[in-house]
Design a protein around this motif. Structure first.
Motif, PDB file in Angstrom:
ATOM      1  N   VAL A 178       5.955   8.612   3.288  1.00 22.87           N
ATOM      2  CA  VAL A 178       6.935   9.840   3.172  1.00 22.87           C
ATOM      3  C   VAL A 178       7.399   8.741   2.606  1.00 22.87           C
ATOM      4  O   VAL A 178       8.687   7.913   3.109  1.00 22.87           O
ATOM      5  CB  VAL A 178       6.919  10.660   3.866  1.00 22.87           C
ATOM      6  N   ARG A 208       1.011   5.568   9.182  1.00 22.56           N
ATOM      7  CA  ARG A 208       1.964   6.346   8.637  1.00 22.56           C
ATOM      8  C   ARG A 208       3.454   5.956   8.011  1.00 22.56           C
ATOM      9  O   ARG A 208       4.052   5.568   9.467  1.00 22.56           O
ATOM     10  CB  ARG A 208       1.107   8.367   9.152  1.00 22.56           C
ATOM     11  N   ARG A 255      10.724   7.081 -11.626  1.00 26.48           N
ATOM     12  CA  ARG A 255       9.131   7.902 -11.628  1.00 26.48           C
ATOM     13  C   ARG A 255       9.341   7.805 -12.926  1.00 26.48           C
ATOM     14  O   ARG A 255       8.113   8.094 -13.512  1.00 26.48           O
ATOM     15  CB  ARG A 255       9.414   9.545 -11.204  1.00 26.48           C
ATOM     16  N   VAL A 262      10.587  12.788  -0.765  1.00 26.88           N
ATOM     17  CA  VAL A 262      11.349  13.714  -0.229  1.00 26.88           C
ATOM     18  C   VAL A 262      12.084  13.240  -0.836  1.00 26.88           C
ATOM     19  O   VAL A 262      12.913  12.357  -0.555  1.00 26.88           O
ATOM     20  CB  VAL A 262      11.655  14.064   1.445  1.00 26.88           C
ATOM     21  N   GLU A 307       7.509  15.815  11.898  1.00 27.33           N
ATOM     22  CA  GLU A 307       7.414  15.066  11.423  1.00 27.33           C
ATOM     23  C   GLU A 307       7.034  13.193  12.436  1.00 27.33           C
ATOM     24  O   GLU A 307       8.072  13.172  13.176  1.00 27.33           O
ATOM     25  CB  GLU A 307       7.151  14.502  10.301  1.00 27.33           C
ATOM     26  N   ASP A 358      -0.809   6.768   4.505  1.00 26.50           N
ATOM     27  CA  ASP A 358       0.372   7.925   3.976  1.00 26.50           C
ATOM     28  C   ASP A 358       1.061   7.849   3.945  1.00 26.50           C
ATOM     29  O   ASP A 358       1.619   7.050   5.201  1.00 26.50           O
ATOM     30  CB  ASP A 358       0.168   9.120   4.762  1.00 26.50           C
ATOM     31  N   THR A 373       4.288  11.028  -0.813  1.00 24.40           N
ATOM     32  CA  THR A 373       5.874  12.452  -0.970  1.00 24.40           C
ATOM     33  C   THR A 373       6.675  11.187  -1.077  1.00 24.40           C
ATOM     34  O   THR A 373       7.258  11.256   0.083  1.00 24.40           O
ATOM     35  CB  THR A 373       4.788  12.840   0.233  1.00 24.40           C
ATOM     36  N   GLU A 409      -1.493   8.883  -5.251  1.00 24.79           N
ATOM     37  CA  GLU A 409      -1.684   9.966  -4.015  1.00 24.79           C
ATOM     38  C   GLU A 409      -1.213  10.192  -2.671  1.00 24.79           C
ATOM     39  O   GLU A 409      -1.171  11.227  -1.844  1.00 24.79           O
ATOM     40  CB  GLU A 409      -2.859  10.922  -4.616  1.00 24.79           C
ATOM     41  N   ARG A 410      -1.282   8.546  -2.359  1.00 30.33           N
ATOM     42  CA  ARG A 410      -0.728   8.602  -0.887  1.00 30.33           C
ATOM     43  C   ARG A 410       0.664   8.439  -0.694  1.00 30.33           C
ATOM     44  O   ARG A 410       1.333   9.566   0.459  1.00 30.33           O
ATOM     45  CB  ARG A 410      -1.218   7.429  -0.089  1.00 30.33           C
TER      46      ARG A 410
END
Length: 214
Positions: free
Chosen positions: A83, A58, A96, A116, A129, A81, A114, A111-112
């Motif tokens: 972040v 992660r 994006r 912020v 986290e 995943d 995220t 989809e993995r």
């Protein structure tokens, strides 16, 4: 020939996205910040960190940039995943929905991932986290920060903060456009194992990567 594609007032000043031939450049307050010309060291930052962590890691990526580190993370078989913490809304938008999306094959749509939108130091202080690897590329280096407040990240208190967000056996990886001997000493004083890699850059000083494990 250089073409200005967008100019915005960011969190730390004026951000400019421009195209120079086939490449893109991001300038902040008149200072060169990043471009799409190479990206080898940005990719290595993630791939070496992932190699050092067993299983499906992660990852936290501090600083989206032009998406090279994120693309490398998604392509690495040992990464799960991810972040991404990025302070500037414009940088997220350019990656994006803007011109930078094609640079990394629309990596933000995976989809993995995220994303912020936050200041990394503030986010590290407030999140609960934890990660197998923290890959940090929010400045031009520990001694060449984008904003004055970022310098705290590379001091003893910042290293303690990063270490607290790592899982057991986790890796802190840091990118720099130049050597920083004092930072190397601080890392070795805080972490048990520190690896330093220099990545040659044409006609410039080598980029430098640090990988530290508790």
């Amino acid at each position: 020939m250089t073409e200005v594609l967008d100019v915005v007032d960011g969190k730390s000043g004026r951000l400019v996205l421009r195209r120079a031939g086939e490449d893109y450049e991001v300038i902040e307050n008149g200072v060169f910040l990043m471009d799409t010309r190479n990206g080898e060291s940005e990719r290595l930052l993630v791939s070496v960190a992932a190699d050092l962590v067993p299983g499906r890691a992660r990852l936290l990526i501090g600083g989206l940039g032009v998406g090279y580190s994120l693309r490398a993370a998604l392509d690495h078989p040992g990464v799960g995943d991810i972040v991404v913490v990025e302070r500037e809304p414009a940088v997220i938008a350019w990656n994006r929905d803007g011109p930078l999306r094609d640079v990394h094959g629309d990596a933000l749509a995976d989809e993995r991932v995220t994303v912020v939108q936050a200041d990394l130091l503030h986010w590290l202080r407030t999140t609960g986290e934890r990660f197998d690897a923290l890959c940090l590329d929010i400045d031009n280096g520990p001694e060449w920060t984008v904003t004055k407040g970022n310098a705290k990240l590379y001091q003893e208190s910042g290293l303690d903060l990063a270490a607290a967000r790592l899982r057991p056996g986790g890796v802190l990886a840091v990118w720099s456009a130049e050597a920083a001997p004092a930072f190397t000493r601080r890392l070795r004083a805080r972490f048990g194992q520190v690896q330093v890699i220099e990545v040659p850059v044409p006609q410039e000083e080598p980029d430098v990567l640090w990988f530290a494990r508790a």
